[in-house]
Write an enzyme that holds these catalytic residues in place. Sequence first.
Site, short mmCIF file in Angstrom:
data_model
loop_
_atom_site.label_atom_id
_atom_site.label_comp_id
_atom_site.label_asym_id
_atom_site.label_seq_id
_atom_site.Cartn_x
_atom_site.Cartn_y
_atom_site.Cartn_z
N TYR A 155 35.99 38.22 36.17
CA TYR A 155 36.60 37.40 37.23
C TYR A 155 35.55 36.87 38.22
O TYR A 155 35.32 35.65 38.31
CB TYR A 155 37.66 38.26 37.93
CG TYR A 155 38.28 37.68 39.17
CD1 TYR A 155 38.68 36.35 39.23
CD2 TYR A 155 38.50 38.50 40.28
CE1 TYR A 155 39.28 35.85 40.38
CE2 TYR A 155 39.10 38.00 41.42
CZ TYR A 155 39.48 36.67 41.47
OH TYR A 155 40.07 36.18 42.61
N TYR B 135 35.48 55.57 41.29
CA TYR B 135 35.03 54.18 41.28
C TYR B 135 34.04 53.92 42.43
O TYR B 135 32.92 53.46 42.22
CB TYR B 135 36.24 53.23 41.38
CG TYR B 135 35.85 51.82 41.71
CD1 TYR B 135 35.15 51.04 40.80
CD2 TYR B 135 36.13 51.27 42.96
CE1 TYR B 135 34.76 49.75 41.11
CE2 TYR B 135 35.75 49.98 43.28
CZ TYR B 135 35.06 49.22 42.36
OH TYR B 135 34.66 47.96 42.68
#
Length: 325
Positions: free
Chosen positions: A14, A143
Amino acid sequence: MATRRILVTGGAGYIGSHTVRLLLERGYDVAVVDNLSRGYRHNVPAGLLYAMDVADTGVLTELMRQLQTEAVVHFAGFIAVGESMVEPARYFTNNVSGSLSLLAAMQDADVKHIVFSSTAAVYGNPHAVPILETFPIQPVNPYGESKVMVETMLGWFDRIHHLTSVCLRYFNASGGAPDGALGEEHAPETHLIPLILRAVLTGKPVTVFGDDYATPDGTCIRDYIHVEDLAEAHILALEYLLAGGASDQFNVGTGFGHSVMEVIRAVEEVAGQKVPYTMGTRRAGDPASLVAGSDKLRAKLGWQPRSSELKTIVQHAWDFARKHA
Ligand code: UFG
Protein backbone atom coordinates in the site's frame (compact mmCIF):
# COMPACT_ATOMS: atom_id res chain seq x y z
CA MET A 1 19.32 16.25 -11.50
CA ALA A 2 21.25 13.01 -11.89
CA THR A 3 19.10 9.88 -11.69
CA ARG A 4 19.49 8.26 -8.29
CA ARG A 5 19.19 4.50 -8.04
CA ILE A 6 16.79 3.53 -5.29
CA LEU A 7 15.79 0.05 -4.15
CA VAL A 8 12.31 -0.13 -2.61
CA THR A 9 11.44 -3.21 -0.57
CA GLY A 10 7.73 -3.90 -0.16
CA GLY A 11 7.05 -1.63 -3.12
CA ALA A 12 4.04 -3.74 -4.16
CA GLY A 13 2.23 -2.90 -0.93
CA TYR A 14 0.00 0.00 0.00
CA ILE A 15 2.40 2.74 1.13
CA GLY A 16 5.30 1.32 -0.89
CA SER A 17 3.45 1.49 -4.21
CA HIS A 18 2.43 5.12 -3.69
CA THR A 19 6.04 5.98 -2.84
CA VAL A 20 7.37 4.16 -5.91
CA ARG A 21 5.01 6.19 -8.07
CA LEU A 22 6.19 9.45 -6.53
CA LEU A 23 9.86 8.46 -6.83
CA LEU A 24 9.34 7.77 -10.55
CA GLU A 25 7.55 11.09 -11.00
CA ARG A 26 10.54 12.81 -9.38
CA GLY A 27 12.94 11.15 -11.82
CA TYR A 28 14.46 8.47 -9.60
CA ASP A 29 15.57 5.16 -11.05
CA VAL A 30 13.59 2.61 -9.01
CA ALA A 31 13.76 -1.15 -8.49
CA VAL A 32 11.20 -2.96 -6.33
CA VAL A 33 11.88 -6.05 -4.23
CA ASP A 34 8.71 -7.72 -2.96
CA ASN A 35 7.90 -11.36 -2.25
CA LEU A 36 4.22 -10.64 -3.04
CA SER A 37 3.07 -12.33 0.16
CA ARG A 38 1.01 -9.24 1.04
CA GLY A 39 1.67 -6.94 -1.91
CA TYR A 40 0.21 -7.06 -5.42
CA ARG A 41 2.05 -7.37 -8.71
CA HIS A 42 -0.44 -4.97 -10.32
CA ASN A 43 0.76 -2.20 -7.96
CA VAL A 44 4.22 -2.15 -9.58
CA PRO A 45 4.91 -0.63 -13.02
CA ALA A 46 6.13 -3.21 -15.57
CA GLY A 47 9.79 -4.10 -15.46
CA LEU A 48 10.56 -2.78 -11.98
CA LEU A 49 9.66 -5.80 -9.84
CA TYR A 50 12.09 -8.39 -8.50
CA ALA A 51 9.78 -10.97 -6.93
CA MET A 52 12.03 -12.17 -4.13
CA ASP A 53 12.37 -12.11 -0.38
CA VAL A 54 14.59 -9.70 1.54
CA ALA A 55 15.76 -12.71 3.53
CA ASP A 56 17.75 -13.78 0.45
CA THR A 57 20.86 -11.84 1.47
CA GLY A 58 23.18 -13.15 -1.25
CA VAL A 59 20.80 -12.48 -4.13
CA LEU A 60 19.92 -9.09 -2.70
CA THR A 61 23.60 -8.13 -2.40
CA GLU A 62 24.21 -9.12 -6.02
CA LEU A 63 21.13 -7.21 -7.16
CA MET A 64 22.17 -4.02 -5.37
CA ARG A 65 25.67 -4.29 -6.80
CA GLN A 66 24.34 -4.78 -10.32
CA LEU A 67 21.87 -1.91 -10.01
CA GLN A 68 24.47 0.31 -8.33
CA THR A 69 21.90 1.07 -5.64
CA GLU A 70 22.55 4.29 -3.74
CA ALA A 71 19.83 4.04 -1.10
CA VAL A 72 17.05 1.75 0.12
CA VAL A 73 13.49 2.58 1.13
CA HIS A 74 12.40 -0.34 3.29
CA PHE A 75 8.67 -1.05 3.54
CA ALA A 76 8.65 -4.86 3.46
CA GLY A 77 7.07 -6.19 6.64
CA PHE A 78 3.89 -7.40 8.27
CA ILE A 79 1.63 -4.69 9.69
CA ALA A 80 -1.30 -6.20 11.58
CA VAL A 81 -1.19 -5.56 15.32
CA GLY A 82 -3.83 -8.21 16.12
CA GLU A 83 -2.06 -10.88 14.07
CA SER A 84 1.21 -10.06 15.84
CA MET A 85 -0.45 -10.85 19.18
CA VAL A 86 -1.39 -14.31 17.87
CA GLU A 87 1.73 -15.16 15.86
CA PRO A 88 4.63 -13.12 17.29
CA ALA A 89 7.26 -15.36 15.70
CA ARG A 90 6.07 -14.39 12.21
CA TYR A 91 6.59 -10.74 13.09
CA PHE A 92 10.05 -11.22 14.52
CA THR A 93 11.08 -13.42 11.60
CA ASN A 94 9.67 -11.31 8.84
CA ASN A 95 10.15 -7.81 10.23
CA VAL A 96 13.32 -8.18 12.29
CA SER A 97 15.19 -11.02 10.66
CA GLY A 98 14.15 -9.79 7.20
CA SER A 99 15.48 -6.31 7.98
CA LEU A 100 18.72 -7.73 9.34
CA SER A 101 19.22 -9.67 6.13
CA LEU A 102 18.63 -6.48 4.15
CA LEU A 103 21.14 -4.58 6.30
CA ALA A 104 23.72 -7.32 5.80
CA ALA A 105 23.18 -7.12 2.03
CA MET A 106 23.50 -3.32 2.13
CA GLN A 107 26.71 -3.71 4.07
CA ASP A 108 28.08 -6.20 1.50
CA ALA A 109 27.01 -4.03 -1.43
CA ASP A 110 28.27 -0.83 0.23
CA VAL A 111 24.86 0.91 0.23
CA LYS A 112 24.94 3.59 2.90
CA HIS A 113 21.44 5.03 3.32
CA ILE A 114 18.04 3.65 4.30
CA VAL A 115 14.58 5.11 4.95
CA PHE A 116 12.69 2.76 7.24
CA SER A 117 8.93 2.29 7.77
CA SER A 118 8.42 2.55 11.48
CA THR A 119 5.20 3.14 13.35
CA ALA A 120 3.41 5.09 16.07
CA ALA A 121 3.07 1.67 17.72
CA VAL A 122 6.61 2.14 19.07
CA TYR A 123 5.08 4.49 21.69
CA GLY A 124 2.53 1.96 23.00
CA ASN A 125 -0.02 3.75 25.18
CA PRO A 126 1.44 7.25 25.38
CA HIS A 127 0.97 9.33 28.53
CA ALA A 128 -0.15 12.37 26.49
CA VAL A 129 -1.02 13.63 23.02
CA PRO A 130 0.33 14.99 20.76
CA ILE A 131 3.05 12.35 20.81
CA LEU A 132 6.60 13.64 20.43
CA GLU A 133 9.61 11.68 19.18
CA THR A 134 11.15 12.09 22.64
CA PHE A 135 8.33 10.15 24.35
CA PRO A 136 9.25 6.78 25.91
CA ILE A 137 9.55 3.87 23.52
CA GLN A 138 7.35 1.19 25.07
CA PRO A 139 5.51 -0.94 22.51
CA VAL A 140 2.59 -3.03 23.71
CA ASN A 141 2.53 -5.63 20.93
CA PRO A 142 5.06 -7.67 18.90
CA TYR A 143 4.39 -5.59 15.80
CA GLY A 144 5.52 -2.39 17.55
CA GLU A 145 8.37 -4.26 19.23
CA SER A 146 9.60 -5.58 15.87
CA LYS A 147 9.87 -1.99 14.60
CA VAL A 148 11.70 -0.88 17.75
CA MET A 149 14.19 -3.71 17.28
CA VAL A 150 14.92 -2.59 13.73
CA GLU A 151 15.28 1.05 14.83
CA THR A 152 17.78 -0.16 17.45
CA MET A 153 19.73 -2.19 14.87
CA LEU A 154 19.86 0.83 12.59
CA GLY A 155 21.42 2.85 15.42
CA TRP A 156 24.23 0.31 15.72
CA PHE A 157 24.75 0.05 11.95
CA ASP A 158 25.24 3.81 11.90
CA ARG A 159 27.66 3.86 14.82
CA ILE A 160 29.71 0.95 13.52
CA HIS A 161 29.30 1.00 9.71
CA HIS A 162 28.27 4.65 9.08
CA LEU A 163 25.04 3.53 7.46
CA THR A 164 22.63 6.46 7.87
CA SER A 165 18.90 6.00 8.34
CA VAL A 166 15.66 7.87 8.77
CA CYS A 167 12.92 6.04 10.68
CA LEU A 168 9.48 7.36 9.82
CA ARG A 169 6.95 6.58 12.53
CA TYR A 170 3.64 6.53 10.71
CA PHE A 171 0.31 7.29 12.27
CA ASN A 172 -2.82 6.10 10.38
CA ALA A 173 -1.98 5.82 6.69
CA SER A 174 -5.13 6.25 4.63
CA GLY A 175 -6.57 7.42 1.31
CA GLY A 176 -5.29 6.57 -2.15
CA ALA A 177 -4.05 8.05 -5.40
CA PRO A 178 -6.45 10.76 -6.66
CA ASP A 179 -6.82 8.94 -10.01
CA GLY A 180 -8.02 5.79 -8.20
CA ALA A 181 -5.16 3.70 -9.64
CA LEU A 182 -3.65 2.82 -6.26
CA GLY A 183 -5.28 2.44 -2.87
CA GLU A 184 -5.57 0.43 0.30
CA GLU A 185 -6.18 -3.31 -0.16
CA HIS A 186 -5.16 -5.61 2.65
CA ALA A 187 -6.24 -9.22 2.99
CA PRO A 188 -7.70 -9.59 5.52
CA GLU A 189 -8.66 -5.93 5.91
CA THR A 190 -8.54 -4.63 9.48
CA HIS A 191 -8.31 -0.87 8.89
CA LEU A 192 -11.16 1.46 9.65
CA ILE A 193 -11.68 3.44 6.45
CA PRO A 194 -11.71 0.50 3.98
CA LEU A 195 -14.01 -1.40 6.35
CA ILE A 196 -16.46 1.51 6.52
CA LEU A 197 -16.42 1.81 2.72
CA ARG A 198 -17.00 -1.92 2.39
CA ALA A 199 -20.02 -1.59 4.71
CA VAL A 200 -21.47 1.07 2.40
CA LEU A 201 -20.84 -1.06 -0.69
CA THR A 202 -22.13 -4.36 0.75
CA GLY A 203 -24.76 -3.15 3.21
CA LYS A 204 -23.12 -5.32 5.90
CA PRO A 205 -22.50 -3.21 9.03
CA VAL A 206 -19.05 -2.28 10.26
CA THR A 207 -18.52 -2.57 14.02
CA VAL A 208 -17.40 0.50 15.95
CA PHE A 209 -15.00 -0.74 18.61
CA GLY A 210 -16.33 1.01 21.68
CA ASP A 211 -17.98 4.32 22.52
CA ASP A 212 -16.94 4.53 26.16
CA TYR A 213 -13.51 6.11 25.71
CA ALA A 214 -12.58 9.41 27.34
CA THR A 215 -13.00 11.33 24.07
CA PRO A 216 -15.69 13.90 23.14
CA ASP A 217 -17.97 11.34 21.43
CA GLY A 218 -16.64 8.27 23.25
CA THR A 219 -15.00 6.69 20.15
CA CYS A 220 -11.25 6.40 19.54
CA ILE A 221 -9.30 9.24 18.00
CA ARG A 222 -6.57 8.68 15.41
CA ASP A 223 -4.37 10.88 13.23
CA TYR A 224 -5.24 9.97 9.61
CA ILE A 225 -2.48 10.82 7.19
CA HIS A 226 -2.99 10.69 3.43
CA VAL A 227 -0.75 8.06 1.85
CA GLU A 228 0.53 10.62 -0.68
CA ASP A 229 1.65 12.93 2.14
CA LEU A 230 3.32 9.91 3.68
CA ALA A 231 5.03 9.11 0.36
CA GLU A 232 6.28 12.71 0.21
CA ALA A 233 7.86 12.27 3.66
CA HIS A 234 9.87 9.35 2.25
CA ILE A 235 11.19 11.44 -0.64
CA LEU A 236 12.22 14.24 1.73
CA ALA A 237 13.89 11.73 4.06
CA LEU A 238 15.73 10.17 1.15
CA GLU A 239 16.94 13.51 -0.17
CA TYR A 240 18.05 14.46 3.32
CA LEU A 241 20.13 11.29 3.66
CA LEU A 242 21.57 11.54 0.14
CA ALA A 243 22.64 15.12 0.96
CA GLY A 244 24.59 13.83 3.97
CA GLY A 245 21.96 14.22 6.72
CA ALA A 246 22.52 12.37 10.01
CA SER A 247 20.36 9.45 11.16
CA ASP A 248 17.12 10.49 12.81
CA GLN A 249 13.52 9.50 13.64
CA PHE A 250 10.37 11.43 12.75
CA ASN A 251 6.66 11.09 13.43
CA VAL A 252 4.51 11.29 10.30
CA GLY A 253 1.03 12.51 11.12
CA THR A 254 -0.96 15.70 10.71
CA GLY A 255 -1.23 16.72 14.36
CA PHE A 256 -5.04 16.53 14.14
CA GLY A 257 -7.17 13.66 15.35
CA HIS A 258 -10.56 12.34 14.21
CA SER A 259 -12.87 10.00 16.08
CA VAL A 260 -14.32 6.83 14.55
CA MET A 261 -17.74 8.52 14.42
CA GLU A 262 -16.25 11.54 12.63
CA VAL A 263 -14.81 9.19 10.01
CA ILE A 264 -18.21 7.54 9.59
CA ARG A 265 -19.85 10.96 9.13
CA ALA A 266 -17.20 11.95 6.57
CA VAL A 267 -17.91 8.77 4.58
CA GLU A 268 -21.65 9.49 4.68
CA GLU A 269 -20.98 12.96 3.30
CA VAL A 270 -18.68 11.76 0.51
CA ALA A 271 -20.69 8.68 -0.48
CA GLY A 272 -24.06 10.38 -0.03
CA GLN A 273 -25.32 7.29 1.80
CA LYS A 274 -25.80 6.17 5.38
CA VAL A 275 -23.05 3.93 6.77
CA PRO A 276 -24.51 0.76 8.28
CA TYR A 277 -22.74 0.24 11.61
CA THR A 278 -23.21 -1.43 14.96
CA MET A 279 -21.76 -0.27 18.24
CA GLY A 280 -19.46 -2.95 19.62
CA THR A 281 -17.12 -3.32 22.55
CA ARG A 282 -13.54 -2.13 22.76
CA ARG A 283 -10.86 -3.93 20.72
CA ALA A 284 -8.06 -5.11 23.01
CA GLY A 285 -5.03 -2.86 22.95
CA ASP A 286 -6.62 0.22 21.35
CA PRO A 287 -5.47 3.46 23.04
CA ALA A 288 -8.16 6.17 23.26
CA SER A 289 -6.25 8.78 21.31
CA LEU A 290 -3.14 8.76 19.12
CA VAL A 291 -2.16 12.06 17.54
CA ALA A 292 1.25 12.94 16.17
CA GLY A 293 3.39 15.86 17.10
CA SER A 294 4.93 16.39 13.66
CA ASP A 295 6.75 19.69 14.15
CA LYS A 296 10.12 17.98 13.86
CA LEU A 297 9.37 16.62 10.36
CA ARG A 298 7.99 19.99 9.27
CA ALA A 299 10.91 21.97 10.69
CA LYS A 300 13.80 19.71 9.77
CA LEU A 301 12.70 18.23 6.42
CA GLY A 302 10.24 20.95 5.32
CA TRP A 303 7.33 18.52 5.13
CA GLN A 304 3.79 19.84 4.69
CA PRO A 305 0.70 17.64 4.47
CA ARG A 306 -1.30 18.66 1.39
CA SER A 307 -4.04 16.04 1.04
CA SER A 308 -4.69 14.96 4.62
CA GLU A 309 -7.97 16.73 5.21
CA LEU A 310 -10.34 13.95 6.30
CA LYS A 311 -12.79 14.60 3.46
CA THR A 312 -10.04 14.37 0.84
CA ILE A 313 -8.71 11.14 2.35
CA VAL A 314 -12.18 9.61 2.36
CA GLN A 315 -12.94 10.83 -1.18
CA HIS A 316 -9.80 9.18 -2.57
CA ALA A 317 -10.40 5.98 -0.59
CA TRP A 318 -14.01 5.92 -1.83
CA ASP A 319 -12.97 6.41 -5.47
CA PHE A 320 -10.59 3.46 -5.16
CA ALA A 321 -13.06 1.23 -3.27
CA ARG A 322 -15.83 1.79 -5.85
CA LYS A 323 -13.46 1.08 -8.71
CA HIS A 324 -12.28 -2.18 -7.12
CA ALA A 325 -15.52 -3.41 -5.52
N1 UFG B 1 -11.93 0.53 14.34
C1 UFG B 1 -13.27 0.27 14.52
N2 UFG B 1 -13.81 -0.75 13.79
C2 UFG B 1 -13.09 -1.50 12.91
C3 UFG B 1 -11.72 -1.21 12.73
C4 UFG B 1 -11.17 -0.18 13.47
O1 UFG B 1 -13.97 0.91 15.29
O2 UFG B 1 -13.67 -2.43 12.29
C5 UFG B 1 -11.32 1.63 15.10
C6 UFG B 1 -10.19 1.17 16.00
O3 UFG B 1 -10.69 0.81 17.24
C7 UFG B 1 -9.30 2.43 16.04
C8 UFG B 1 -9.56 3.11 14.70
O4 UFG B 1 -10.76 2.54 14.19
O5 UFG B 1 -9.74 3.28 17.03
C9 UFG B 1 -8.45 2.88 13.69
O6 UFG B 1 -8.19 1.47 13.63
P1 UFG B 1 -7.24 0.83 12.52
O7 UFG B 1 -7.27 -0.64 12.73
O8 UFG B 1 -7.62 1.35 11.18
O9 UFG B 1 -5.81 1.43 12.85
P2 UFG B 1 -4.99 1.40 14.22
O10 UFG B 1 -5.03 2.79 14.78
O11 UFG B 1 -5.42 0.31 15.12
O12 UFG B 1 -3.55 1.00 13.71
C10 UFG B 1 -2.72 1.87 12.99
C11 UFG B 1 -1.90 1.09 11.99
C12 UFG B 1 -0.99 0.13 12.69
C13 UFG B 1 -0.16 0.88 13.69
C14 UFG B 1 -1.03 1.68 14.61
C15 UFG B 1 -0.17 2.55 15.47
O13 UFG B 1 -2.74 0.40 11.11
O14 UFG B 1 -0.14 -0.47 11.74
O15 UFG B 1 -1.89 2.52 13.88
O16 UFG B 1 -0.79 2.78 16.66
F1 UFG B 1 0.55 0.02 14.45
